[in-house]
Design a protein around this motif. Structure first.
Motif, PDB file in Angstrom:
ATOM      1  N   ALA A  49       0.819  -1.209   0.000  1.00 42.66           N
ATOM      2  CA  ALA A  49       0.000   0.000   0.000  1.00 42.66           C
ATOM      3  C   ALA A  49       0.854   1.261   0.000  1.00 42.66           C
ATOM      4  O   ALA A  49       2.038   1.213   0.318  1.00 42.66           O
ATOM      5  N   ASN A  50       0.229   2.389  -0.350  1.00 44.52           N
ATOM      6  CA  ASN A  50       0.907   3.681  -0.235  1.00 44.52           C
ATOM      7  C   ASN A  50       1.317   3.896   1.217  1.00 44.52           C
ATOM      8  O   ASN A  50       0.535   3.625   2.129  1.00 44.52           O
ATOM      9  N   GLY A  51       2.519   4.362   1.435  1.00 45.93           N
ATOM     10  CA  GLY A  51       2.951   4.667   2.796  1.00 45.93           C
ATOM     11  C   GLY A  51       3.345   3.449   3.603  1.00 45.93           C
ATOM     12  O   GLY A  51       3.589   3.549   4.802  1.00 45.93           O
ATOM     13  N   SER A  52       3.421   2.268   2.949  1.00 45.58           N
ATOM     14  CA  SER A  52       3.738   1.060   3.715  1.00 45.58           C
ATOM     15  C   SER A  52       5.226   0.942   4.002  1.00 45.58           C
ATOM     16  O   SER A  52       5.639   0.205   4.887  1.00 45.58           O
ATOM     17  N   LYS A  54       7.587   0.924   1.123  1.00 42.94           N
ATOM     18  CA  LYS A  54       8.259   0.451  -0.099  1.00 42.94           C
ATOM     19  C   LYS A  54       9.409   1.363  -0.515  1.00 42.94           C
ATOM     20  O   LYS A  54      10.521   0.898  -0.752  1.00 42.94           O
ATOM     21  N   SER A  55       9.105   2.659  -0.609  1.00 48.97           N
ATOM     22  CA  SER A  55      10.115   3.600  -1.092  1.00 48.97           C
ATOM     23  C   SER A  55      11.317   3.629  -0.150  1.00 48.97           C
ATOM     24  O   SER A  55      12.458   3.696  -0.600  1.00 48.97           O
ATOM     25  N   THR A  95      10.169   7.765  -9.435  1.00 49.59           N
ATOM     26  CA  THR A  95       8.838   7.719 -10.038  1.00 49.59           C
ATOM     27  C   THR A  95       8.672   8.845 -11.064  1.00 49.59           C
ATOM     28  O   THR A  95       8.193   8.627 -12.165  1.00 49.59           O
ATOM     29  N   GLU A 173       8.508   2.691  -8.340  1.00 58.19           N
ATOM     30  CA  GLU A 173       7.254   2.841  -9.100  1.00 58.19           C
ATOM     31  C   GLU A 173       7.485   3.464 -10.479  1.00 58.19           C
ATOM     32  O   GLU A 173       6.964   4.538 -10.785  1.00 58.19           O
ATOM     33  N   THR A 176       4.181   4.344 -12.685  1.00 56.21           N
ATOM     34  CA  THR A 176       3.020   5.030 -12.107  1.00 56.21           C
ATOM     35  C   THR A 176       2.527   6.180 -12.976  1.00 56.21           C
ATOM     36  O   THR A 176       1.330   6.435 -13.073  1.00 56.21           O
ATOM     37  N   SER A 200       9.743  -1.234  -7.023  1.00 54.94           N
ATOM     38  CA  SER A 200       8.447  -1.219  -6.369  1.00 54.94           C
ATOM     39  C   SER A 200       7.435  -0.863  -7.448  1.00 54.94           C
ATOM     40  O   SER A 200       7.770  -0.192  -8.413  1.00 54.94           O
ATOM     41  N   HIS A 202       2.870  -0.549  -8.383  1.00 53.47           N
ATOM     42  CA  HIS A 202       1.455  -0.833  -8.127  1.00 53.47           C
ATOM     43  C   HIS A 202       0.862  -1.617  -9.289  1.00 53.47           C
ATOM     44  O   HIS A 202      -0.323  -1.933  -9.290  1.00 53.47           O
TER      45      HIS A 202
END
Lengths: 239, 225
Positions: A49-52, A54-55, A95, A173, A176, A200, A202
């Motif tokens: 998820a966003n903010g999990s 990953k980055s 990204t 990403e 994206t 990473s 989505h």
């Protein structure tokens, strides 16, 4: 040595906390819980998820973020102690290519990467044009980066990073901001690279191309394994 | 973010004498323009006005010789128009029409001449030129590569900030806040700081500004083939 030789990234109990600048706020915030991982597969995807986190996980791999606990080693080099050497080994694609491209035109940006090689000016330019031609971007070499489409920009960003031939490529990403056609182009280009790739995404199709997929959830690794199971786990997490 | 690169002097490929002229000759000519325009009034006001007018005509002619689009010349002047009018009005009021003309013509001539230089020189060559200029200072600790990189970043950032202004203006208008100064300025500051951080991160990620690698250093960083 060639990039197809086995690369290894080892995280030993590497965690990231940030201490808030405002003393009145609650204690340190955990961005990434201590992780122990070895990344040796040729193609690795990170989904979640966003903010999990990953980055942050990706930024640990080339020393853009240093672990607050534990250590990260790339081919034996510590990201904290040998940051410059690690960054020569690990190329990083952001990204948004606009934040990555720092020069006014694609050819100048590739040349900026090549400056490290200390070539004579003419040779540097010729080489930069060669590299862009390899990405079918030669016709855009002298255009302003603001005039390029999102897909073209991302390809230029990829070209500038790969110009110095890193042996590992990390992408945050990368698709994206791309449409379907450009995502497919990127996917084909990535598939043909000799480098180890960690990205990473989505885009679950993109993740399915990878031999190993990490699912990041709530600042930790929720699953680590083959793509089908990883995607199923990710879907289950979303509920 | 929208592109606003056209507002900043960019290279226009071509084969004119100015395109083929070495950068240092162009730089000396530009310096000459500036010196003539600024120093000639010291002789006498009419002499200053005459010399400056001649230099201005030469700058306009160079524009033609370099085969630059005339729209570009006008754009360079248009950007300064408000200031030129204010300066001219003040000088006219204080010192008379001839001085006002000399001052305005001097500004326009130097801007046009520098416009010819930047339009006929690729940014890369410009940076190499700047680096070469700083090189003698290397012994005092200056880093020419870093210096030219800084200038390149500046050139690259101006369109971003201009773009941020127009994006924020549109966003404010969409919310009916176009008269709110805070709504029109604060987001620009935040976007600019964010951009600066992202750029810094990108530079670090690409290893630009890292110390030079020793030839024997770092096992395992071999290039991929």
């Amino acid at each position: 040595m060639s990039a197809s030789a086995r690369q290894s990234i080892v995280l030993s109990a590497a965690g990231v906390d940030i201490v808030p600048a405002d003393a009145a706020a609650a204690g340190p915030k955990t961005i990434l819980k201590p992780l122990t991982l070895e990344l040796a597969e040729q193609r690795i995807a990170v989904i979640g998820a966003n903010g999990s986190g990953k980055s942050t996980l990706l930024r640990l791999l080339n020393g853009l973020v240093l672990p607050s606990t534990g250590s990260v080693r790339v081919n034996g080099l510590d990201t904290a102690a040998d940051g410059a050497a690690v960054r020569r080994t690990v190329g990083f694609v952001f990204t948004d290519p606009l934040s990555q491209l720092v020069m006014p035109t694609p050819v100048e940006d590739v040349e900026l990467s090549l400056r490290r090689l200390k070539l004579p000016k003419k040779e540097r330019r010729a080489r930069a044009l060669d590299i862009l031609a390899g990405y079918r971007l030669a016709h855009l070499a002298g255009n302003s980066i603001y005039e390029l489409s999102g897909g073209e920009r991302q390809m230029v960003a990829l070209a500038t990073v790969l110009a110095v031939e890193p042996s590992i490529l990390v992408l945050d990403e990368p698709s994206t901001l791309l449409d379907l056609r450009n995502t497919r182009l990127l996917r084909e280009r990535l598939a043909s690279l000799p480098q180890q790739v960690v990205m990473s995404t989505h885009d679950l199709d993109l993740a399915a191309d990878c031999g190993r997929v990490l699912v990041v959830d709530d600042a930790g690794i929720a699953f680590d394994g083959p793509p089908d199971d990883a995607v199923a786990r990710y879907r289950a997490l979303v509920g | 973010m929208r592109g606003h690169a056209h507002l900043v002097a960019g290279y226009i490929p071509g084969r004119s004498p100015f395109h083929r002229m070495p950068l240092w000759v162009k730089a000396v000519l530009l310096l000459l323009v500036a010196v003539l325009c600024l120093a000639s009034p010291a002789v006498s006001v009419p002499a200053g006005a005459a010399v400056t007018t001649a230099v201005l005509l030469a700058a306009v002619a160079s524009h033609g010789v370099a085969r630059l689009p005339w729209g570009r010349l006008w754009r360079a002047v248009k950007l300064m128009l408000v200031f030129l009018v204010l300066i001219a009005a003040y000088q006219w009021w204080e010192h008379g029409a001839l001085v006002a003309w000399q001052v305005v013509a001097a500004i326009v001539a130097t801007v046009l001449a520098s416009n010819v230089l930047t339009a006929t020189t690729p940014v890369d060559e410009l940076l190499d030129g700047l680096a070469a200029m700083v090189r003698p200072l290397e012994r005092f600790g200056a880093d020419p590569e870093r210096f030219s990189l800084t200038v390149a970043l500046m050139l690259r950032s101006i369109p971003f900030v201009i773009g941020a202004f127009s994006d924020v203006r549109d966003a404010a208008r969409a919310r009916g806040l176009e008269r709110n100064l805070l709504a029109r300025s604060l987001p620009v500051v935040i976007a600019t700081v964010g951009y600066a951080r992202a750029t810094g991160e990108a530079l670090v990620a690409r290893g630009l500004g890292d110390p030079e690698p020793d030839d024997d250093a770092s096992g395992g960083t071999g290039p991929g083939r």
